[in-house]
Write a protein that holds these residues in place. Structure first.
Motif, short mmCIF file in Angstrom:
data_model
loop_
_atom_site.label_atom_id
_atom_site.label_comp_id
_atom_site.label_asym_id
_atom_site.label_seq_id
_atom_site.Cartn_x
_atom_site.Cartn_y
_atom_site.Cartn_z
N GLY A 40 29.53 -55.84 -4.61
CA GLY A 40 30.51 -56.73 -5.07
C GLY A 40 31.66 -56.26 -5.95
O GLY A 40 32.42 -57.00 -6.32
N ASP A 41 31.59 -55.14 -6.12
CA ASP A 41 32.60 -54.24 -6.94
C ASP A 41 33.25 -53.26 -6.16
O ASP A 41 32.85 -52.70 -5.11
CB ASP A 41 32.09 -53.98 -8.34
N VAL A 42 34.50 -52.53 -6.70
CA VAL A 42 35.18 -51.58 -6.25
C VAL A 42 34.71 -50.31 -6.66
O VAL A 42 33.90 -50.24 -7.72
CB VAL A 42 36.69 -51.42 -6.63
N PRO A 43 34.80 -49.00 -6.00
CA PRO A 43 34.36 -47.61 -6.42
C PRO A 43 35.22 -47.49 -7.56
O PRO A 43 36.36 -47.69 -7.98
CB PRO A 43 34.59 -46.72 -5.40
N GLN A 44 34.34 -46.50 -8.52
CA GLN A 44 35.07 -46.03 -9.97
C GLN A 44 34.69 -44.59 -10.15
O GLN A 44 33.46 -44.47 -9.77
CB GLN A 44 34.71 -47.14 -10.95
N LEU A 45 35.32 -43.97 -10.61
CA LEU A 45 34.86 -42.56 -10.96
C LEU A 45 35.59 -42.09 -12.21
O LEU A 45 36.67 -42.38 -12.79
CB LEU A 45 35.49 -41.72 -9.74
N ILE A 46 34.91 -41.06 -12.86
CA ILE A 46 35.60 -40.33 -14.06
C ILE A 46 35.16 -38.73 -13.77
O ILE A 46 34.17 -38.42 -13.33
CB ILE A 46 34.72 -40.61 -15.52
N ASP A 76 33.75 -46.01 3.54
CA ASP A 76 32.64 -46.84 3.89
C ASP A 76 32.55 -46.69 5.37
O ASP A 76 31.70 -47.58 5.77
CB ASP A 76 32.87 -48.35 3.45
N GLY A 77 32.95 -45.70 6.19
CA GLY A 77 32.87 -45.61 7.37
C GLY A 77 33.74 -46.50 8.23
O GLY A 77 33.85 -46.29 9.48
N GLN A 78 34.24 -47.34 7.86
CA GLN A 78 35.56 -48.09 8.34
C GLN A 78 37.05 -47.83 7.66
O GLN A 78 37.98 -47.91 8.20
CB GLN A 78 35.01 -49.70 8.42
N LYS A 79 36.91 -48.10 6.21
CA LYS A 79 38.04 -48.08 5.51
C LYS A 79 37.95 -46.73 4.94
O LYS A 79 36.96 -46.18 4.47
CB LYS A 79 38.06 -49.00 4.55
N VAL A 80 39.17 -46.06 4.67
CA VAL A 80 39.50 -45.03 3.81
C VAL A 80 40.17 -45.37 2.74
O VAL A 80 41.33 -45.89 2.87
CB VAL A 80 39.82 -43.60 4.45
N GLU A 81 39.89 -45.24 1.56
CA GLU A 81 40.74 -45.34 0.15
C GLU A 81 40.65 -44.37 -0.79
O GLU A 81 40.07 -43.67 -1.10
CB GLU A 81 40.45 -46.57 -0.51
N VAL A 82 42.11 -43.87 -1.03
CA VAL A 82 42.56 -43.07 -2.18
C VAL A 82 42.62 -43.75 -3.50
O VAL A 82 43.29 -44.72 -3.67
CB VAL A 82 43.79 -42.38 -1.90
N PRO A 94 39.80 -42.98 -21.52
CA PRO A 94 40.40 -44.30 -20.96
C PRO A 94 40.84 -43.89 -19.60
O PRO A 94 41.80 -45.04 -19.10
CB PRO A 94 41.58 -44.74 -21.95
N PHE A 95 40.90 -42.86 -18.83
CA PHE A 95 41.46 -42.58 -17.63
C PHE A 95 40.25 -42.86 -16.54
O PHE A 95 39.59 -41.82 -16.44
CB PHE A 95 41.91 -41.12 -17.45
N VAL A 96 40.20 -43.55 -15.67
CA VAL A 96 39.31 -43.94 -14.76
C VAL A 96 39.84 -44.10 -13.30
O VAL A 96 41.05 -44.78 -13.32
CB VAL A 96 38.44 -45.28 -14.80
N TYR A 97 39.57 -43.51 -12.20
CA TYR A 97 39.85 -43.65 -10.99
C TYR A 97 39.36 -44.95 -10.37
O TYR A 97 37.86 -44.91 -10.49
CB TYR A 97 39.69 -42.48 -10.23
N TYR A 98 40.16 -45.86 -9.81
CA TYR A 98 39.86 -47.33 -9.27
C TYR A 98 40.13 -47.42 -7.87
O TYR A 98 41.16 -46.82 -7.51
CB TYR A 98 40.25 -48.19 -10.15
N GLY A 99 39.10 -47.86 -7.11
CA GLY A 99 39.69 -48.46 -5.96
C GLY A 99 40.21 -49.88 -5.79
O GLY A 99 40.03 -50.33 -7.07
N SER A 100 40.46 -50.42 -4.79
CA SER A 100 41.14 -51.64 -4.64
C SER A 100 40.49 -52.40 -3.51
O SER A 100 40.64 -53.72 -3.50
CB SER A 100 42.42 -51.87 -5.02
N GLY A 107 23.30 -52.04 1.79
CA GLY A 107 23.05 -51.45 3.01
C GLY A 107 24.09 -50.29 3.47
O GLY A 107 23.93 -49.39 4.48
N LYS A 108 25.38 -50.38 3.09
CA LYS A 108 26.39 -49.57 3.45
C LYS A 108 26.41 -48.17 2.75
O LYS A 108 25.93 -48.08 1.63
CB LYS A 108 27.85 -50.05 3.20
N THR A 109 26.96 -47.30 3.37
CA THR A 109 26.90 -45.96 2.73
C THR A 109 28.60 -45.59 2.61
O THR A 109 29.46 -46.04 3.38
CB THR A 109 26.57 -44.96 4.03
N TYR A 110 28.63 -44.82 1.43
CA TYR A 110 29.82 -44.63 0.98
C TYR A 110 30.06 -42.98 0.58
O TYR A 110 29.11 -42.55 0.00
CB TYR A 110 30.27 -45.51 -0.25
N THR A 111 30.84 -42.40 1.37
CA THR A 111 31.25 -41.03 0.90
C THR A 111 32.21 -40.83 0.17
O THR A 111 33.13 -41.51 0.05
CB THR A 111 31.63 -40.49 2.34
#
Length: 284
Positions: A40-46, A76-82, A94-100, A107-111
């Motif tokens: 239910g949320d977007v990918p996030q990364l530090i 996610d196998g269908q969409k590709v997002e930077v 305070p610097f976080v990489y966010y998806g939108s 059940g989905k796999t995320y690379t």
């Protein structure tokens, strides 16, 4: 908004600014990843870089050591997002990489692919099915006490293999969810599918106040039960072991943190999640 990160860190033992250290980077350093996607949320990364045990790092100089110019791609196998870097004042750093565009689905796999300088880092994770909390309650030993603990209940599904983590966040005191102390759970250790347990507050890196394992009257507590994969359980158990053994897990030590990152260290994890708000007795 869900806010949950611990900042694994950090950089090589050199003097640098704005993560522009391509000419000086130590070949022994590694890119450190703390990344996640919840249902239910977007990918996030530090992102950061590993640091020798002799290097001193604290909340006053972490901003000098964050990687802010990598290309971070999630699929996610269908969409590709930077992912885009955002300044989030509630986080440290305070610097976080966010998806939108990509939203976590059970059940989905995320690379994950990270391109930085001449390095490529990758990982893959799947979001497990969420297991819902059935209750979370603030309990005190005596009515006159001003402190207590949270007790949670949930049902571990039969004939399913599950790994869990319990985390809490105090409104107005903690901007992120912090894994509870001894809150990483493997259902092979359960005596019954009906789970009832005490939750001890976790340790926040760079805390503003002295650590206490309990909660206090007047606290507004968010309690989260996360389902996760075995590699995430191994990572968080190794993180906890560093704390128990008196070592700060943002530093390398003789026992490295477990990792599922190819070409780097850290964690890229998918989580199911269920959250309950606990309102304690107001302070008198």
């Amino acid at each position: 908004m869900k806010k949950w990160c611990l900042f694994l860190l950090i950089v090589v033992a050199i003097s640098c600014n704005n993560d522009d250290f391509s000419a000086k980077i130590n070949l022994e350093s590694k890119i450190v990843v703390e990344g996640w996607i919840e249902e239910g949320d977007v990918p996030q990364l530090i992102l950061s870089s590993s640091i020798p045990i002799t290097e001193v790092i604290d909340s006053t100089n972490v901003l000098d050591h964050v990687i802010r110019s990598a290309k971070v791609t999630v699929s996610d196998g269908q969409k590709v997002e930077v992912l885009k870097v955002k300044n989030d004042k509630d986080r440290l750093p305070p610097f976080v990489y966010y998806g939108s565009e990509i939203i976590g689905v059970a059940g989905k796999t995320y690379t994950l692919k990270i391109e930085y300088l001449n390095r490529i880092v990758s990982a893959s994770t799947t979001i497990p099915k969420t297991v819902n909390l059935t209750s979370a309650e603030y309990v005190k030993n005596n009515v006159a006490d001003t402190t207590g603990y949270v007790f949670v209940k949930f049902d571990d599904p039969l004939n399913e293999k599950n790994y869990y983590q319990i985390a809490t966040r105090l409104e107005g005191q903690e901007p992120i969810f912090v894994p509870a102390f001894y809150g990483n759970l493997d259902d092979k250790n359960f005596d019954s599918p009906k789970i009832s347990m005490q939750v001890n507050r976790g340790v926040l890196i760079f805390p503003k106040t002295k650590y206490k394992p309990y909660f206090t009257d007047g606290d507004l507590i968010y309690v989260k039960l996360r389902t996760m994969n075995k590699d995430a359980l191994d990572f968080w158990n190794s993180w906890q072991n560093e704390l128990v053994n008196g070592r700060n897990p943002i530093y390398p030590s003789n026992t490295s943190l477990k990792s599922n990152i190819n070409g780097g260290i850290g964690i890229w994890a998918g989580y199911g999640q269920s959250t309950i708000v606990v309102r304690t007795t107001p302070k008198k």
